[in-house]
Design an enzyme around this catalytic site. Structure first.
Site, short mmCIF file in Angstrom:
data_model
loop_
_atom_site.label_atom_id
_atom_site.label_comp_id
_atom_site.label_asym_id
_atom_site.label_seq_id
_atom_site.Cartn_x
_atom_site.Cartn_y
_atom_site.Cartn_z
CE LYS A 210 43.41 -32.98 -1.00
NZ LYS A 210 44.36 -32.40 -1.94
NE ARG A 244 49.15 -29.83 2.00
CZ ARG A 244 47.94 -29.95 2.53
NH1 ARG A 244 47.20 -30.99 2.22
NH2 ARG A 244 47.46 -29.04 3.36
N1 PMM Z 1 45.38 -29.93 -0.48
C1 PMM Z 1 44.80 -29.19 0.48
C2 PMM Z 1 45.43 -28.03 0.96
N2 PMM Z 1 46.63 -27.63 0.47
N3 PMM Z 1 48.44 -27.97 -0.97
C3 PMM Z 1 49.04 -28.69 -1.95
N4 PMM Z 1 50.24 -28.29 -2.44
N5 PMM Z 1 48.46 -29.83 -2.46
C4 PMM Z 1 47.26 -30.28 -2.02
O1 PMM Z 1 46.78 -31.31 -2.54
C5 PMM Z 1 46.60 -29.54 -0.99
C6 PMM Z 1 47.24 -28.37 -0.49
C7 PMM Z 1 43.48 -29.61 1.02
O2 PMM Z 1 43.60 -30.66 1.92
P1 PMM Z 1 43.61 -30.46 3.53
O3 PMM Z 1 42.36 -29.74 3.91
O4 PMM Z 1 43.74 -31.82 4.09
O5 PMM Z 1 44.82 -29.61 3.90
#
Ligand code: PMM
Length: 278
Positions: A210, A244
Site C-alpha cells: 500500500k 491479506r
Molecule cells: N484492501 C484492498 C481491497 N480489499 N479488503 C480488506 N478486507 N482489507 C483491505 O485492506 C483491502 C481489501 C485494496 O488493496 P488491493 O488493491 O491490493 O486489493
C-alpha cells in the site's frame, strides 16, 4: 505453541488495481495466479473485480461479474474463496459459484441486501472500515482519535450485522489500512491494533504494497515487500489473525517465524503455523 494465523492471497481481476492491475485481467492468467497463491500457502484466495484504489471509477455489476465468476468457478475447491465486493448481486453469484466468504469493504453499507444475503447463506464475512467511498476517501481524512473512531465504527457495524441475523462468530473486522487515512493514521492503527483486537472478533489486516509503505520508503508498489512484511509481523504480534497479501510465500515465511516466536494460542478456526522440530 505457535500462534495461529490465516493467509489470504489477493487476486484482483481488474484493469486498474494499483499494484497488479491488468496482469490478471485475462481469466486464464487469473486462475493460474490463484493456483500459485494456493501453492504458496494461501488458506483463502480473495477474488475482486472492482478496484478500490483512491479515485477508482465504480464498475457496473455486470462487468464485475464477468470478471470474477469464471475465475471463481475454476478455482472452487482449491482453497477457501472470498469475494471482495460491495454489491449483494455480485456476492450472491460468487457464493453460488463456490465462494465461501464475503469481503465487503463497505461493511454492509453499500448494498441494502448484503446483510440479509450473508445471514441467509450463513457464510463468514469481513467488515472493513472506510471513510467515505473509494472516490472520496483520500480527500483530507481527519479523525478525532483514529483508533477510537475506527473501533466505534467496527463495533457499530458488528452490532448491525448481528441485528440483521448474521451470527457474531461469522464476522471478521478490518481497520481498512489506506482507506481514508493518512500515513500517520495507518501507523497509529497498526501501533494500537490491540485496541481493535479487544472487540473480540478476528482482525483482518491489509497493508500489502500500500501507498503508505511507498511514502515511508520511497518505493513503487512492486517493491514494497519489506515494508509489507514488517507491518504484517507487527500486526501478528499485536493480535491480528488474518493477513491479506499479494506475496503469500514470503509473508507466510515471515509470519511462520513470527508466530513461533510470539507463541500463544490464536483465534479459533485459524490454522496452526508450520512447526519444525529442530
Ligand atoms: N484492501 C484492498 C481491497 N480489499 N479488503 C480488506 N478486507 N482489507 C483491505 O485492506 C483491502 C481489501 C485494496 O488493496 P488491493 O488493491 O491490493 O486489493
Amino acid at each position: 505453541m505457535a500462534v495461529s494465523y490465516t493467509l489470504m492471497g489477493i487476486l484482483n481481476v481488474t484493469p486498474d488495481s494499483f499494484s497488479d492491475g491488468e496482469a490478471f485481467l485475462e481469466a486464464d492468467a487469473a486462475v493460474e495466479h490463484g493456483r500459485r497463491l494456493v501453492a504458496d500457502g494461501a488458506d483463502i484466495v480473495d477474488v475482486g473485480g472492482e478496484s478500490t484504489r483512491p479515485g477508482a471509477a465504480p464498475v457496473p455489476a455486470v462487468e464485475e461479474l464477468a470478471r470474477v465468476l469464471p475465475v471463481i468457478e475454476r478455482l472452487a475447491g482449491t482453497a477457501r474463496l472470498a469475494i471482495d465486493t460491495m454489491k449483494a448481486e455480485v456476492a450472491a453469484a460468487a457464493l453460488d459459484a463456490g465462494a465461501e466468504i464475503v469481503n465487503d469493504v463497505s461493511a454492509l453499507r453499500h448494498s441494502p441486501e448484503m446483510a440479509g444475503l450473508v445471514a441467509d447463506r450463513g457464510v463468514d464475512c469481513c467488515l472493513m472500515h472506510m471513510r467515505g467511498t473509494p472516490q472520496t476517501m483520500q480527500d483530507d481524512p481527519r479523525y478525532g482519535d483514529v483508533v477510537d473512531d475506527v473501533r466505534a465504527f467496527l463495533e457499530e457495524r458488528l452490532a448491525h450485522a448481528v441485528a440483521a441475523g448474521i451470527a457474531e462468530e461469522r464476522v471478521w473486522l478490518d481497520p481498512g489500512i489506506g482507506f481514508g487515512k493518512t500515513v500517520e493514521h495507518n501507523l497509529e492503527l497498526l501501533r494500537r491494533l490491540d485496541e481493535l483486537v479487544a472487540i473480540g472478533r478476528p482482525l483482518v489486516i491489509g497493508t500489502s504494497r500500500k501507498g503508505f509503505l511507498g511514502r515511508l520508503t520511497a518505493s513503487p508498489p512492486g517493491d514494497r515487500l519489506a515494508g509489507t512484511i514488517a507491518t504484517n509481523v507487527l500486526a501478528l504480534e499485536r493480535g491480528a489473525t488474518v493477513f491479506r497479501v499479494h506475496d503469500v510465500a514470503a509473508v507466510g515465511e515471515a509470519l511462520t517465524v513470527a508466530a513461533a516466536t510470539v507463541g500463544r494460542a490464536g483465534a479459533p478456526g485459524a490454522r496452526a503455523a508450520h512447526q519444525e522440530t529442530r
